[in-house]
Every structure is written in structure tokens, then in C-alpha cells.
Design a protein around this motif. Structure first.
Motif, short mmCIF file in Angstrom:
data_model
loop_
_atom_site.label_atom_id
_atom_site.label_comp_id
_atom_site.label_asym_id
_atom_site.label_seq_id
_atom_site.Cartn_x
_atom_site.Cartn_y
_atom_site.Cartn_z
N GLY A 393 0.78 -1.23 0.00
CA GLY A 393 0.00 0.00 0.00
C GLY A 393 0.81 1.29 0.00
N PHE A 394 2.04 1.24 -0.49
CA PHE A 394 2.86 2.45 -0.42
C PHE A 394 2.86 3.28 -1.70
N GLY A 395 1.95 2.97 -2.60
CA GLY A 395 1.75 3.84 -3.75
C GLY A 395 2.65 3.56 -4.94
N GLU A 396 2.55 4.46 -5.92
CA GLU A 396 3.13 4.17 -7.23
C GLU A 396 4.16 5.17 -7.68
N CYS A 397 4.36 6.26 -6.96
CA CYS A 397 5.19 7.32 -7.51
C CYS A 397 5.79 8.20 -6.42
N ARG A 398 7.01 8.68 -6.63
CA ARG A 398 7.57 9.73 -5.78
C ARG A 398 8.13 10.79 -6.71
N SER A 399 7.88 12.05 -6.40
CA SER A 399 8.38 13.14 -7.25
C SER A 399 9.77 13.56 -6.78
N VAL A 400 10.45 14.33 -7.62
CA VAL A 400 11.77 14.85 -7.26
C VAL A 400 11.63 15.73 -6.00
N ARG A 401 10.56 16.49 -5.92
CA ARG A 401 10.31 17.33 -4.74
C ARG A 401 10.20 16.45 -3.47
N GLU A 402 9.41 15.41 -3.57
CA GLU A 402 9.26 14.52 -2.40
C GLU A 402 10.61 13.91 -2.00
N TYR A 403 11.36 13.49 -2.99
CA TYR A 403 12.70 12.94 -2.70
C TYR A 403 13.56 13.97 -1.99
N ALA A 404 13.61 15.18 -2.55
CA ALA A 404 14.48 16.23 -1.98
C ALA A 404 14.08 16.50 -0.53
N ASP A 405 12.77 16.64 -0.30
CA ASP A 405 12.31 16.95 1.06
C ASP A 405 12.62 15.82 2.04
N PRO A 440 17.22 12.40 -21.02
CA PRO A 440 17.61 12.98 -22.31
C PRO A 440 16.75 14.19 -22.70
N GLN A 441 15.52 14.25 -22.21
CA GLN A 441 14.68 15.41 -22.55
C GLN A 441 14.25 16.18 -21.31
N ALA A 442 15.00 15.98 -20.21
CA ALA A 442 14.62 16.62 -18.94
C ALA A 442 15.06 18.08 -18.93
N ASP A 443 14.19 18.95 -18.39
CA ASP A 443 14.57 20.37 -18.31
C ASP A 443 14.24 20.96 -16.94
N GLY A 444 14.08 20.09 -15.95
CA GLY A 444 13.83 20.60 -14.60
C GLY A 444 12.36 20.84 -14.29
N THR A 445 11.50 20.65 -15.27
CA THR A 445 10.06 20.78 -15.01
C THR A 445 9.61 19.62 -14.12
N PRO A 446 8.78 19.90 -13.09
CA PRO A 446 8.35 18.81 -12.21
C PRO A 446 7.70 17.65 -12.99
N LEU A 447 7.97 16.43 -12.53
CA LEU A 447 7.42 15.23 -13.16
C LEU A 447 5.91 15.19 -13.02
N ILE A 448 5.45 15.59 -11.84
CA ILE A 448 4.01 15.69 -11.62
C ILE A 448 3.75 17.09 -11.09
N SER A 449 2.58 17.62 -11.39
CA SER A 449 2.36 19.02 -11.04
C SER A 449 2.40 19.19 -9.52
N GLU A 450 3.11 20.23 -9.09
CA GLU A 450 3.27 20.47 -7.65
C GLU A 450 2.15 21.37 -7.14
N LYS A 451 1.72 21.04 -5.92
CA LYS A 451 0.63 21.82 -5.34
C LYS A 451 1.10 23.23 -5.01
#
Ligand SMILES: C[S@@+](CC[C@H](N)C(=O)[O-])C[C@H]1O[C@@H](n2cnc3c(N)ncnc32)[C@H](O)[C@@H]1O
Ligand SMILES: Nc1c(NC[C@H](O)[C@H](O)[C@H](O)CO)[nH]c(=O)[nH]c1=O
Ligand SMILES: N[C@@H](Cc1ccc(O)cc1)C(=O)O
Ligand code: SF4
Length: 451
Positions: A393-405, A440-451
Motif C-alpha cells: 500500500g505504499f503507492g506508485e510514484c515519488r516526485s523529485v520534490r518529495e525525494y528532496a524533502d 535525455p529530454q529533462a529540463d527541470g520541469t516537475p514530473l508531476i504538477s506540484e501543489k
């Protein structure tokens, strides 16, 4: 993950030849571990059990093992905690191998055109895989991880399909794609399809490679060579489970044996592919099996040097045949999980990175593991089916923001990495927006929209 000091696994109910018994003492084994001496299987057993001279786990001793592992982690890799921006793309759940720990699979008969009822599983065509991966690459991922059921219509490539089609052997687990509602294509088609936009393709476990050469006299090297030519970049060392055959006979009698798993991994390394390695623990096995497994992985790494990380996968028991049949009553306890991470770090003196899997441990315990010897915190994955279907039950995704925090909160340094750890980027937890930058196509835009 229970907090009990007595393991919840019904140890002793299985008549195993290997038992957690040694002539070594806990204190001696710990001394060796602290000194950085190469550990033996007996040492490993003493550390994993916190001493075979007493029953259950001794908390004070456990803390000393964790401390030794944490110190080793700091010496080997320092204070950085890595993660990769990746996507899981499982191609199909159709599989008849019948592993008793697995609830990811669906029997393949249900995928045939003549089957009426809904089965809840899925198969993706190469075109569908490509669209899913291309979309994630645009969002910034570096890697796609793809592991799948052993669909009977899968062949390595057209040459393999012809061999399977013309064979009159009845034991090849093959059926033509035309019999199924959705055609998964060949393995090579799927790899080519996922090899889009410069993404790193991490796929083809030893069990899948076995399926990709069934009915032929091709070596594993030949199979991996063809896959590499199609765009495969590295190989997941799952399907390892416990690399001791008496355990495999109980939990995955349909799978390849220990020696063949090792042969496949060595072949992947020979053709120049990186690999990972895993252990899936906390079911019917005992600490002797865990230590033997670590020993086999360390030997493999001595021969290949190709293993980038070791990933302990704690068995998720809830919805699995092992639990339904009453063969286990739970998974590993929290103490066993912590010791597994710590002893992996201490035993595997030739593997640089030990991964803490948030899919298996959750965020809080996953972070704790980073102080027990682990230094990598997995990947963003975006989609998860294997653990979820087993009841996790621990879900499917972690964002870069969540990782950093999360990583900053425990006083460590968050670092986005490439699959092979060669490219690394420190992430600034104070930044306004955070997204992947190594893809290869990353530009720092969040992977999932941040609240
Ligand atoms: C589901 S298989 C998919 C790939 C391929 N069919 C194979 O077996 O290699 C990938 C891995 O998931 C892990 N896994 C499956 N069920 C699990 C469970 N209930 N708990 C923890 N890990 C599990 C096992 O280690 C398995 O080798
Ligand atoms: N990419 C990683 C995963 N992905 C999730 C797996 O696909 C799977 O659902 C499960 O872990 C299988 O047991 N999981 C990891 O633990 N580590 C990864 O790097
Ligand atoms: N990254 C690890 C972990 C992993 C575990 C389970 C998977 O199904 C996939 C990946 C590997 O590739 O081996
Ligand atoms: S672990 Fe892999 S091979 Fe075994 S049943 Fe599950 S999907 Fe099939």
C-alpha cells in the motif's frame, strides 16, 4: 512490517537442509565486520540472527550491526542519497510460471480471444509501450524499467518465433499471438519500441531471458547480444528470489534454478550490460538461506564487476498464494528488514550501492534504511503493479520534490542519478520548482504538477 522480535515466518515447518546454525560467535562476526574483513556465510548468519546463541532478535545487538553498516556506508559512498527518475512499464501480466509469492500474474488462457470473462490483467502492444515511454521521456525520465509475465506468445525475435512455430515439442510454453486478444510482439520489438528518445532501457530479467531462448540451443550471451542490439542498456537482477534451490523448490518451482540464474547474469555482463541484483526475502527461507544468497551474489560480482546496486525486496505477503495456502503468516519483521539491509552492506564488499525500496518499506521506514547501510532510494517509477497486486500500500510514484524533502529531512544530500550512477546531480531542496534534469529530454520541469 510488524515490530515483533520473533520472526512471523513459520520457520521450522519446512524441512530445509540449511539451518541457521554455526560455529561462529556473534561477537566475532561483528568484530570482523567492523574491521572490514571479508565475511563468511557463518558470519552472515550470526549477524542476521543477532547470534544463534539466543532465540529471536536481540535489539541491542541489532543496533550494533546497524551502526557498523551505517559507518561502512559513510566510508564507501559518503552522505549522498541517490534516486533515479524512471518509469515502470510492465508489458503483460500473462504468466503461467506459477510462483507462489506472486500475485502480479494472470493465467494466460484468460487472455485468449475465446475467453469471455474479464480477468483484470493487461497486455500492451509495442506501439502502446512506445507511447507510454515516449510520454514519460518527454516528462523527463532517464530510465524505463520493464519486467513482465512470461506470455506464451513472446518470442525473442522472428527467428526464434519460427523455431517455436515449427517445433513439435509440447513443453515450450508457446502459443501463436493470433490466439490472443492482444499481441505483445517479440521481446526485441518491445525493447526497440521502448528505446525512444534516448532513454535508458532496463529490462529482461534472467527468467525473461530464459523464456526468450526456450526451445533453442542459443546461449544467454546470444540472447543478450540481440537484445542489446535492439536497444537494451541494462538488466534487472530480479527473479533471484532466494538463490538456494531448496527454497526455490518451495516458492517458485517453475523458475530457473540458482546456477542458471547466475549463468544468465554472467552472460549479460559478458556482452557488456550492467546489471542489478536483488534478494526477495521474508517468506519461508531462514537466515542461512539469506547468507548463502549474499555469498552467491558476492561471488558473481567478483567474476563480473557488473552489478551496480543490490536491492533487498521484502516479501509482500497479503494477497499471495503463499499466504492463502497458510504457508506463511506474514512477511519479514521491521528488525529483519533492517538487518537485511545492514548485512547486505557489510557482506557485499564489492557492490557500491544498496537500495532502500520505498515500494516495499514505505517512506518512513525507507528513510530509516538509509541509516542502516542503504544509500540509494530507488526511483520515481510513476506506475507500480507488482507490489500493489500483492497487497502492498505504499503507492506508485515519488516526485523529485518529495525525494528532496525526505532526504534533506534526515540530513543527507539528495542526488539525482543515472542508472549506472555515473551521472549525478545534487538537488537543491530549497529550489522553487524541482524536476528531473538528467533524462535525455529533462529540463527541470516537475514530473508531476506540484501543489
Ligand atoms: C513479478 S516478476 C516480473 C518479471 C519476471 N516474470 C520474473 O519473474 O523475472 C519480478 C519480481 O518481482 C518480485 N515480486 C513478485 N511478487 C512479489 C511479492 N509479493 N513481494 C515482493 N516481491 C515480489 C520478485 O522478486 C520477482 O522476481
Ligand atoms: N524500479 C524499482 C522498483 N520498481 C517496482 C518494481 O517493478 C516492482 O513493482 C517491485 O519492486 C517488485 O518486487 N522496485 C524496486 O524495489 N526498486 C527499483 O529500482
Ligand atoms: N532497480 C532494481 C529493482 C527492481 C526490483 C524489482 C523490479 O520488478 C524491478 C526493479 C532492479 O532493476 O533490479
Ligand atoms: S514472479 Fe515472474 S515468473 Fe513468477 S509468476 Fe510472477 S510474473 Fe510469472
Amino acid at each position: 512490517m510488524s515490530d515483533a522480535v520473533t520472526p512471523s515466518v513459520p520457520r521450522g515447518e519446512f524441512d530445509f537442509r540449511h539451518r541457521p546454525e554455526t560455529d561462529q560467535s556473534f561477537e566475532n562476526a561483528l568484530e570482523k565486520a567492523r574491521a572490514g574483513d571479508r565475511l563468511t556465510v557463518a558470519d552472515g548468519i550470526e549477524l542476521l540472527t543477532t547470534g544463534t546463541d539466543r532465540p529471536g532478535i536481540d535489539r541491542a545487538r541489532k543496533e550494533r550491526v546497524l551502526e557498523a553498516a551505517d559507518r561502512r556506508r559513510a566510508e564507501v559512498v559518503g552522505e549522498e542519497v541517490t534516486f533515479v527518475a524512471n518509469l515502470n512499464n510492465n508489458v503483460t501480466t500473462a504468466c503461467n510460471t506459477g510462483c507462489l509469492f506472486c500475485n502480479f500474474k494472470d493465467r494466460s488462457e484468460q487472455f485468449r480471444t475465446d475467453y469471455e470473462e474479464d480477468h483484470g490483467g493487461f497486455t500492451k502492444t509495442p506501439t502502446e509501450s512506445r507511447e507510454i515511454v515516449a510520454d514519460a521521456v518527454e516528462r523527463g525520465i532517464y530510465e524505463v524499467t520493464s519486467v513482465s509475465g512470461l506470455h506464451p506468445a513472446f518470442a525473442l525475435d522472428e527467428e526464434h518465433r519460427e523455431i517455436l512455430e515449427s517445433s513439435d515439442r509440447g513443453d515450450l510454453n508457446y502459443r501463436p499471438p493470433a490466439e490472443y486478444e492482444t499481441d505483445p510482439g517479440n521481446y526485441v520489438d518491445q525493447i526497440e519500441a521502448m528505446n525512444v528518445g534516448g532513454v535508458h532501457v532496463h529490462s529482461m530479467t534472467p527468467e525473461e531471458a530464459y523464456h526468450a531462448r526456450r526451445g533453442t540451443d542459443w546461449s544467454y550471451e546470444e540472447v543478450f547480444r540481440r537484445l542489446k542490439a535492439a536497444g537494451l542498456d541494462s538488466v534487472p537482477g530480479t527473479a533471484a528470489e532466494i538463490l538456494v534451490d531448496e527454497v526455490r523448490e518451495v516458492i517458485c518451482p517453475g523458475k530457473i534454478g540458482t546456477d542458471e540464474w547466475l549463468e544468465a547474469m554472467e552472460a549479460a555482463a559478458t556482452v557488456g550490460l550492467d546489471t542489478t541484483a536483488t534478494i526477495m526475502y521474508g517468506h519461508v527461507e531462514n537466515e542461512a538461506h539469506r547468507a548463502l544468497h549474499l555469498d552467491r551474489i558476492r561471488d558473481l560480482q567478483d567474476r563480473t564487476g557488473a552489478i551496480t546496486e543490490f536491492v533487498p525486496l521484502s516479501f509482500v505477503h497479503e494477497e499471495t498464494p503463499l499466504a492463502e495456502r497458510g504457508m506463511v503468516s506474514g512477511g519479514a519483521t521491521r528488525h529483519e528488514d533492517e538487518l537485511m539491509i545492514a548485512v547486505s552492506r557489510l557482506y557485499l564488499d564489492n557492490i557500491e550501492h544498496v537500495q532502500s525500496s520505498w515500494v516495499k518499506y514505505g517512506d518512513a521506514q525507507g528513510l530509516k534504511m538509509l541509516t542502516c547501510g542503504a544509500d540509494d532510494f530507488m526511483g520515481t517509477i510513476l506506475s507500480e503493479e507488482i507490489t500493489k497486486r500483492a497487497g502492498g500500500g505504499f503507492g506508485e510514484c515519488r516526485s523529485v520534490r518529495e525525494y528532496a524533502d525526505m532526504i534533506a529531512a534526515i540530513g543527507r544530500i539528495p542526488v539525482e542519478r543515472s542508472t549506472d550512477y555515473e551521472h549525478r546531480r545534487r538537488v537543491d531542496p530549497g529550489a522553487d520548482t524541482l524536476g528531473p534534469e538528467l533524462g535525455p529530454q529533462a529540463d527541470g520541469t516537475p514530473l508531476i504538477s506540484e501543489k
